[in-house]
Design a protein around this motif. Structure first.
Motif: not given
Length: 470
Positions: A369-391, A395-401
């Motif tokens: 269970a921990r392997a699965a959820i920790s892996g998923g946690y890292q995917v959302v870390f990858v996805y969030t900076p990719e989907v929003f622009p630099t400007e 902030l997007a990563l900060g509010t999500s966090s």
């Protein structure tokens, strides 16, 4: 003529320029962040017995850290968007180091919860390391590289358990808190060599600084930059505005991501806290009988034993296979499917825990269970900076966090309080949360696999043209 965004994309992606010599500065941030989080599952049971704390005060000890993080995450994100990723990262690590060290001298309960709340505020800025790091990476390597640096989070969690195994029986929890700030100190010692993001420099109107950084990176990697120079016609001052997260282009993405971050943290920290709680319950399979059991727990506390720490270490090691599995999947099946797979695997592992199972079986289920959820946690870390622009990326990563910390704030009252009254209802809460999150991941409107990072949102791109002379 080539726009500055195209030039930077060519430089960082087609030429494959990577930040190699400064890259190690990110590792202490991830290790330190993980160590401060892992303390929560160790400090609570210790003070529960040593200071005779009731269950709700133990849960509050964990929750105040996440309250601080939920406040600090969007504020540090705003600082990083306005004043630079480097500035925000150094500031939050300095803050965490100071209050983390002070908390080891806390004389009583009111002091410890206050100081740990300040520690949480500082840790809230740690995800900005991912923002800075991802802005140096090419598309073809971004997912893998962010996942690999996430391995240092797992390493930090393991280091904290090993440190506790040797320190807690001899020196006690105060030394554990004091020694756990060492990674922050290491980061600050080497932060002088940490560069600012060239993407941020261009948006801030500092094209010359961006070029210096790109030239140094190219030199270190034995690459050559395309001919020409970056010219920013006008700096972008409207950076880090919360309202930009809610424009039609990003509204659905923002809301779904906030829920995914909340669910990730709720499930991740839930399984971390459940590990020590269920091990302490021994053969009772985590079941209790209401207030009587709570009263008994207050009077007859069980300190974590060496065997408990060893089992905690085994379940913590699950972080590594979780990352390896997602590392294989993220660039093959995509970010969205990887998140869904992780949540569904976590939910599947929760189901057998309803039955009265032995310690070995419980350890295996928690491990997976921990392997699965920790892996998923890292995917959302990858996805969030990719989907929003630099400007608005920081902030997007900060509010999500921040929403992640809201989930983490709530989970102690489920894993440490509700569990004492009903183990089955506790497990149901986590199962439903994971199931809903897995479905929500598929509703995200954008798959970022193979997608270049944007510099500005659509409404800004149409209003300003930044060019590069060739």
């Amino acid at each position: 003529m080539r726009t500055w965004a195209q030039t930077m994309r060519f430089t960082l992606e087609q030429k494959g320029v990577l930040l190699e010599d400064q890259q190690p500065s990110m590792e202490p941030v991830m290790i330190g962040d993980a160590m401060e989080m892992m303390i929560l599952s160790i400090l609570g049971p210790q003070l529960h017995c040593e200071w005779g704390l009731p269950g709700y005060e133990v849960a509050l000890l964990t929750s105040v850290v996440f309250i601080g993080m939920s406040i600090g995450s969007p504020l540090w994100g705003n600082v990083s968007d306005k004043y630079g990723r480097r500035t925000g990262l150094i500031g939050c690590m300095l803050w965490t180091l100071y209050y983390g060290l002070l908390s080891s001298f806390a004389p009583q309960y009111s002091w410890i919860i206050t100081l740990r709340a300040f520690v949480g505020f500082g840790i809230g800025g740690a995800p900005q390391a991912v923002t800075l790091y991802s802005e140096f990476l090419p598309v073809k390597a971004r997912g893998i590289c962010v996942m690999l640096i996430a391995a240092f989070w797992a390493l930090g969690a393991v280091c904290e358990v090993v440190l506790a195994l040797f320190v807690m029986p001899t020196l006690g929890w105060r030394w554990l808190l004091g020694l756990s700030v060492i990674p922050m100190a290491v980061f600050l010692l080497f932060s002088h060599w940490l560069p600012e993001s060239p993407r941020f420099d261009v948006l801030a109107g500092r094209s010359d600084e961006a070029m210096k950084t790109l030239e140094q990176i190219a030199k270190d990697n034995k690459k050559s930059l395309p001919q020409g120079r970056l010219i920013s016609r006008s700096p972008q001052y409207n950076r880090g505005r919360v309202k930009d997260l809610f424009i039609p282009q990003y509204l659905r993405t923002t809301l779904i991501l906030w829920f995914l971050w909340l669910a990730n943290a709720f499930c991740y920290y839930g399984i971390v806290l459940l590990t020590t709680e269920m091990y302490q319950d021994g053969d009772s399979c985590g079941t209790t009988q209401g207030a009587k059991a709570e009263w008994k727990c207050r009077l007859e506390c069980n300190y974590l034993t060496t065997e408990d720490y060893k089992d905690l270490l085994w379940t913590t090691l699950a972080e590594f296979p979780g990352i390896l599995i997602v590392l294989f999947a993220i660039d093959r099946i995509g970010r969205k499917r990887s998140m869904t797979l992780s949540f569904f695997m976590f939910a599947l592992c929760i189901l057998p825990m309803y039955a009265c199972i032995g310690r070995v079986s419980l350890t295996i289920l928690i491990f997976v269970a921990r392997a699965a959820i920790s892996g998923g946690y890292q995917v959302v870390f990858v996805y969030t900076p990719e989907v929003f622009p630099t400007e608005i990326r920081a902030l997007a990563l900060g509010t999500s966090s921040g929403f992640a910390k809201l989930g983490a704030l709530l989970t102690p009252f489920v894993a440490q309080v509700l569990l004492r009254f009903s183990a089955s209802f506790t497990l149901t809460v986590y199962w439903v949360c994971a199931l809903l999150a897995g479905i929500a991941a598929q509703l995200l409107p954008i798959e970022t696999l193979g997608r270049s990072m944007e510099e500005q949102g659509a409404e800004h791109e149409s209003g300003a043209e930044h060019t590069s002379s060739l």
